[in-house]
Write a protein that holds these residues in place. Structure first.
Motif, short mmCIF file in Angstrom:
data_model
loop_
_atom_site.label_atom_id
_atom_site.label_comp_id
_atom_site.label_asym_id
_atom_site.label_seq_id
_atom_site.Cartn_x
_atom_site.Cartn_y
_atom_site.Cartn_z
N SER A 203 39.57 -26.21 5.80
CA SER A 203 39.11 -27.60 5.67
C SER A 203 38.10 -27.73 4.54
CB SER A 203 38.49 -28.07 6.98
OG SER A 203 38.04 -29.39 6.89
N ASP A 204 37.22 -26.74 4.42
CA ASP A 204 36.23 -26.73 3.34
C ASP A 204 36.94 -26.67 1.98
OD1 ASP A 204 33.96 -26.40 1.78
OD2 ASP A 204 33.07 -24.88 3.07
N TYR A 205 37.92 -25.79 1.89
CA TYR A 205 38.69 -25.66 0.65
C TYR A 205 39.42 -26.96 0.32
CZ TYR A 205 42.47 -24.21 -2.48
OH TYR A 205 43.36 -24.12 -3.53
N THR A 206 39.99 -27.61 1.34
CA THR A 206 40.72 -28.85 1.15
C THR A 206 39.82 -29.94 0.58
OG1 THR A 206 42.17 -28.29 3.02
CG2 THR A 206 42.13 -30.60 2.30
N GLN A 207 38.60 -30.01 1.08
CA GLN A 207 37.66 -31.00 0.58
C GLN A 207 37.32 -30.75 -0.89
OE1 GLN A 207 33.45 -30.92 1.91
NE2 GLN A 207 33.67 -33.10 2.36
N THR A 208 37.07 -29.49 -1.23
CA THR A 208 36.74 -29.14 -2.61
C THR A 208 37.94 -29.39 -3.53
OG1 THR A 208 35.26 -27.41 -1.78
CG2 THR A 208 35.83 -27.33 -4.12
N LEU A 209 39.13 -29.09 -3.04
CA LEU A 209 40.34 -29.28 -3.83
C LEU A 209 40.57 -30.76 -4.14
CD1 LEU A 209 42.86 -27.86 -5.04
CD2 LEU A 209 44.02 -28.30 -2.84
N SER A 210 40.21 -31.63 -3.23
CA SER A 210 40.40 -33.06 -3.45
C SER A 210 39.51 -33.57 -4.58
CB SER A 210 40.09 -33.84 -2.17
OG SER A 210 38.70 -33.77 -1.84
N LYS A 211 38.42 -32.87 -4.82
CA LYS A 211 37.51 -33.25 -5.90
C LYS A 211 37.78 -32.49 -7.19
CE LYS A 211 33.85 -34.11 -2.50
NZ LYS A 211 32.51 -33.69 -2.02
N SER A 212 38.37 -31.30 -7.05
CA SER A 212 38.66 -30.45 -8.22
C SER A 212 40.10 -29.94 -8.12
CB SER A 212 37.69 -29.27 -8.27
OG SER A 212 36.35 -29.72 -8.26
N PRO A 213 41.06 -30.73 -8.54
CA PRO A 213 42.48 -30.36 -8.42
C PRO A 213 42.84 -29.05 -9.13
CG PRO A 213 42.25 -32.68 -8.96
CD PRO A 213 40.89 -32.08 -9.11
N ALA A 214 42.05 -28.65 -10.12
CA ALA A 214 42.36 -27.41 -10.84
C ALA A 214 41.80 -26.17 -10.15
CB ALA A 214 41.79 -27.50 -12.26
N LEU A 215 41.31 -26.31 -8.94
CA LEU A 215 40.73 -25.20 -8.20
C LEU A 215 41.77 -24.10 -7.98
CD1 LEU A 215 37.94 -24.71 -6.71
CD2 LEU A 215 39.14 -25.38 -4.61
N PRO A 216 41.37 -22.83 -8.12
CA PRO A 216 42.31 -21.72 -7.85
C PRO A 216 42.83 -21.79 -6.41
CG PRO A 216 40.38 -20.91 -9.00
CD PRO A 216 40.08 -22.34 -8.62
N SER A 217 43.87 -21.05 -6.13
CA SER A 217 44.47 -21.07 -4.80
C SER A 217 43.51 -20.51 -3.75
CB SER A 217 45.76 -20.24 -4.80
OG SER A 217 45.45 -18.87 -4.94
N PHE A 218 43.77 -20.88 -2.50
CA PHE A 218 42.95 -20.39 -1.39
C PHE A 218 42.96 -18.87 -1.35
CE2 PHE A 218 42.11 -19.17 2.97
CZ PHE A 218 41.05 -19.99 3.35
N ARG A 219 44.13 -18.27 -1.52
CA ARG A 219 44.26 -16.80 -1.51
C ARG A 219 43.39 -16.18 -2.59
NH1 ARG A 219 48.03 -12.49 -0.62
NH2 ARG A 219 49.51 -13.84 0.48
N THR A 220 43.43 -16.73 -3.79
CA THR A 220 42.66 -16.17 -4.91
C THR A 220 41.17 -16.17 -4.60
OG1 THR A 220 44.31 -16.95 -6.49
CG2 THR A 220 42.12 -16.43 -7.36
N ILE A 327 48.86 -22.80 3.83
CA ILE A 327 48.25 -21.50 3.52
C ILE A 327 49.17 -20.40 4.02
CG2 ILE A 327 46.21 -20.03 3.78
CD1 ILE A 327 45.66 -22.62 2.30
N ASP A 328 49.35 -19.36 3.21
CA ASP A 328 50.20 -18.23 3.58
C ASP A 328 49.75 -17.67 4.93
OD1 ASP A 328 51.48 -15.76 3.82
OD2 ASP A 328 51.40 -15.36 1.68
N PRO A 329 50.64 -17.56 5.91
CA PRO A 329 50.29 -17.03 7.23
C PRO A 329 49.63 -15.66 7.16
CG PRO A 329 52.48 -18.00 7.30
CD PRO A 329 52.05 -17.99 5.86
N GLU A 330 50.02 -14.85 6.18
CA GLU A 330 49.42 -13.53 6.04
C GLU A 330 47.93 -13.64 5.72
OE1 GLU A 330 49.66 -9.64 3.07
OE2 GLU A 330 51.21 -11.19 2.96
N VAL A 331 47.56 -14.62 4.89
CA VAL A 331 46.16 -14.84 4.55
C VAL A 331 45.39 -15.31 5.78
CG1 VAL A 331 44.57 -16.18 3.13
CG2 VAL A 331 46.74 -15.39 2.15
N VAL A 332 46.01 -16.19 6.54
CA VAL A 332 45.37 -16.69 7.76
C VAL A 332 45.13 -15.54 8.75
CG1 VAL A 332 45.66 -18.19 9.78
CG2 VAL A 332 46.35 -19.01 7.51
N GLN A 333 46.13 -14.70 8.93
CA GLN A 333 45.99 -13.57 9.85
C GLN A 333 44.90 -12.61 9.39
OE1 GLN A 333 49.61 -11.36 10.47
NE2 GLN A 333 48.62 -9.84 11.81
N ARG A 334 44.83 -12.37 8.10
CA ARG A 334 43.80 -11.45 7.58
C ARG A 334 42.41 -12.04 7.82
NH1 ARG A 334 40.79 -8.42 7.38
NH2 ARG A 334 40.03 -7.03 5.74
#
Length: 357
Positions: A203-220, A327-334
Motif C-alpha cells: 500500500s505504501d508503494y502504491t501511494q508513492t507510485l501514484s505520485k511518481s509513475p517512473a518509480l522502479p518496480s516493487f521487487r527492485t 506483485i509477484d507471489p514469490e516476492v510476497v512470500q519472501r
C-alpha cells in the motif's frame, strides 16, 4: 465593600481629583496658617466646596484611612490575579479563554503509515468529546525546534471533559519522538494502528507510485539483491513494518499500559468493535457504534453514514482504497518469511495476536 462604594461615590461626585494626597504628614500641619496656605489643604478644599453648594468632604485623616484600606484591598486583588496568571503560565496543559483552552494532546495516533490512521481519526471525530487537528502537525519529527508553545497553538480549543488529539504516523518510526513526547507529558496516551506489514508495504508503494509513475518496480526496491533474495531493510516501505523494533524504542520511555494497538484489518471489517476499544482506552463514553457505519463495496472500506444536515455520507478520500498493483507471489512470500519472526515478537510484546501468519 462599604469602603469601595464610598470611594466610588466620591469619584462619581467629582471629588477624586480633589482628594488630599499624602505629600505631607498631617501631624506636622498644626499651624492654621500653614494649613490654609497648603495647595491641597482640606480647609481650603472644603471652603471651596461649601461656597459652590456641594457638601464638604470628611476630614483628611479619615479620607487617608479610607484610601489606605482601599489600597490594601486593591493590592490583595492584584496579587491574587498575579498568582492566577503565574499558575496559568506555568501550566503545561492549557491557556483558557471564554471559548475553552488550547491544550497539549492527551492522546496521539503515532502510527503507522498506511495502517488506517486517517480512518481512525475521522471515525473518532464523530465523538462530541474529541477535538483533533486535521492536518498532520509533524512536530515531534520535523518541527520540534519551533517549540512547545508553537505546537500547542496548533491545537483546537477544547472545553472541560473534551480530549485534544493529533495524528502523525511517522512518529512511530522516528527515533527521537518517544523522548520528546515523554518530555511534554509522560501521561500521553499513544495509539498505534497496525496491519499486515506485507500489505502495508504494498500500500505504501502504491501511494508513492501514484505520485511518481517512473518509480522502479516493487521487487527492485524490496530486494538488495534479487538473486539472493536479501530484503532491503533500508527501504522505508519495508523498514516501517518491523513493528517490534520500533516498539522497543518507545518502551524505553512509556509503559505498555500507555499504548493501544488497533488492528487495521479489523478497523475495516469490524469498525464499531475497534472503535469501542479506542473509546474505552481514551476513557470516553461509547458513542460511536454500528449505527454510524456502512461498508462501501466500491472502495472496500467502511464509510460514515449520512449525518443530519448533510446531503451525502462521509467516505475517506480518493487516495484511500485505491487498487494495488499486481506483485509477484514469490516476492510476497519472501516478505512474509522475512517479517514472521518480527511479527511473533510483536505479538509477544503487545500480548495480542494479529493473525498475520
Amino acid at each position: 465593600m462599604i469602603i469601595i462604594f464610598t470611594y466610588l461615590f466620591y469619584c462619581l461626585a467629582g471629588y477624586c481629583e480633589t482628594l488630599p494626597r499624602p505629600v505631607y504628614d498631617q501631624r506636622h500641619a498644626t499651624s492654621p496658617s500653614i494649613a490654609k496656605d497648603m495647595p491641597n489643604s482640606p480647609t481650603k478644599t472644603n471652603r471651596t466646596l461649601q461656597s459652590s453648594g456641594v457638601r464638604a468632604l470628611p476630614g483628611s485623616d479619615k479620607l487617608h484611612s479610607i484610601l489606605r484600606q482601599i489600597g490594601d484591598v486593591q493590592r490583595q486583588i492584584s496579587d491574587g490575579d498575579r498568582e492566577q496568571l503565574q499558575d496559568a503560565s506555568s501550566s503545561s496543559i492549557s491557556v483558557f479563554n471564554s471559548f475553552g483552552g488550547k491544550k497539549f494532546p492527551q492522546a496521539i495516533i503515532i502510527g503507522v503509515k498506511k495502517g488506517g490512521t486517517r480512518a481512525l481519526l475521522e471515525f473518532l471525530r464523530i465523538h462530541p468529546d474529541v477535538r483533533a487537528v486535521g492536518a498532520e502537525p509533524h512536530f515531534f519529527d520535523r518541527f520540534y525546534d519551533k517549540g512547545l508553545e508553537w505546537y500547542r497553538n496548533l491545537m483546537p480549543r477544547t472545553l472541560d471533559g473534551q480530549i485534544t488529539m493529533e495524528k502523525t504516523p511517522s512518529y512511530f518510526v522516528t527515533k527521537e519522538a518517544p523522548k520528546r513526547i515523554f518530555n511534554m507529558s509522560r501521561e500521553t496516551k499513544l495509539i498505534v494502528v497496525v496491519r499486515n506489514p506485507v500489505t502495508r508495504a504494498i500500500s505504501d508503494y502504491t501511494q508513492t507510485l501514484s505520485k511518481s509513475p517512473a518509480l522502479p518496480s516493487f521487487r527492485t526496491l524490496a530486494f538488495k539483491n534479487a538473486s539472493t533474495g536479501l530484503i532491503d531493510t533500508s527501504w522505508s516501505a519495508v523498514h516501517i513494518g518491523i513493528y517490534a523494533k520500533h516498539l522497543e524504542n518507545w518502551l524505553q520511555y512509556f509503559p505498555l499500559s500507555r499504548f493501544l494497538f488497533v488492528s487495521g484489518e479489523r478497523l475495516v471489517s469490524h469498525p464499531a468493535d475497534e472503535m469501542g476499544r479506542v473509546q474505552d482506552f481514551l476513557g470516553l463514553k461509547r458513542v460511536i457504534t454500528d449505527k454510524h457505519f456502512y461498508f462501501n463495496e466500491t472502495k472496500g472500506f467502511p464509510c460514515l453514514k449520512k449525518p443530519e444536515g448533510s446531503s451525502r455520507p462521509r467516505c475517506l478520500g480518493k487516495s484511500k482504497g485505491r487498487p494495488h498493483p499486481q506483485i509477484d507471489p514469490e516476492v510476497v512470500q519472501r516478505l512474509q518469511e522475512f517479517y514472521r519472526p518480527f511479527n511473533l515478537k510483536f505479538y509477544q510484546m503487545t500480548g495480542h495476536d494479529f493473525g498475520w501468519d
